[in-house]
Design an enzyme around this catalytic site. Structure first.
Site, mmCIF file in Angstrom:
data_model
loop_
_atom_site.group_PDB
_atom_site.id
_atom_site.type_symbol
_atom_site.label_atom_id
_atom_site.label_comp_id
_atom_site.label_asym_id
_atom_site.label_seq_id
_atom_site.Cartn_x
_atom_site.Cartn_y
_atom_site.Cartn_z
ATOM 1 N N ASP A 1 -6.534 11.295 11.034
ATOM 2 C CA ASP A 1 -6.794 10.730 9.702
ATOM 3 C C ASP A 1 -7.557 9.419 9.817
ATOM 4 O OD1 ASP A 1 -6.725 10.920 6.921
ATOM 5 O OD2 ASP A 1 -4.769 9.952 6.741
ATOM 6 N N MET B 1 2.158 9.670 3.321
ATOM 7 C CA MET B 1 3.305 9.662 4.232
ATOM 8 C C MET B 1 4.082 8.351 4.236
ATOM 9 S SD MET B 1 3.953 12.498 5.571
ATOM 10 C CE MET B 1 5.139 11.933 6.778
ATOM 11 N N GLY C 1 0.836 -1.190 0.000
ATOM 12 C CA GLY C 1 0.000 0.000 0.000
ATOM 13 C C GLY C 1 0.868 1.235 0.000
#
Length: 192
Positions: free
Chosen positions: A121, A9, A5
């Site tokens: 997030d 960041m 993935g």
């Protein structure tokens, strides 16, 4: 090898921890951010924030390290499961399936908040659901210490669709911002 993935960041790869004989996930700072001192500082802050949390519903951090050529990485378990995002791509969840996930994520976030950490997030891609039903909050890449107050508009990072109004307007945030985001995730789980 191909990454498992990637996000703003980090890029995550699977690897073998040869010393302990276990599969791990290694999250590297993306190459385009490798020379950015602020990005490196956020990356290290993620490892410290998540590493300070010991809770069954928060991703475990094994270590932070640096390769011989100066690439920072975070080592964590390679969870056998799927992200909530992947699960939602197959359709909405029943209330009976969504409730335990929501409660576990809330417990993990509550533990983070009690430790003074705001995730910032919370979204389906950052929630891993294991085969036994355990939910784990992942990716503390933009987490902040709750009492830091306001973020500058220039440093506004996160996923806009899940941000609280205070976070989206670069206002002062605390754990309630994560609760807002979790409510959006719950709505998504139930409505598809």
């Amino acid at each position: 090898q191909d990454p498992l993935g990637a996000g703003g960041m980090g890029v995550v790869y699977s690897a073998c921890d040869e010393r302990l004989g276990r599969q791990v996930a290694l999250k590297f700072l993306p190459p385009h951010l490798g020379a950015d001192a602020a990005a490196k500082a956020r990356f290290v802050a993620e490892a410290r924030a998540a590493g300070a949390l010991d809770h069954p519903n928060v991703c475990t951090i094994y270590e932070i390290g640096e390769t011989g050529d100066g690439q920072l990485f975070i080592a964590m378990p390679l969870y056998d499961g799927e992200t909530l995002q992947a699960r939602l791509e197959r359709g909405r969840l029943t209330f009976a399936d969504a409730l335990p996930i929501a409660l576990q994520v809330a417990r993990g976030l509550g533990h983070a908040h009690d430790s003074g950490i705001v995730h910032r997030d919370v979204k389906p891609r950052n929630i891993m659901v294991l085969p036994d039903g355990t939910a784990r909050v992942l990716d503390f890449g933009i987490a902040q210490i709750a009492d830091r107050g306001r973020a500058s508009p220039q440093s506004l990072i996160g996923t806009i669709a899940y941000m609280s109004p205070e976070q989206a307007s670069a206002g002062s945030i605390d754990g309630r911002s994560d609760i807002w985001s979790l409510a959006i995730v719950i709505h998504e789980m139930l409505t598809g």
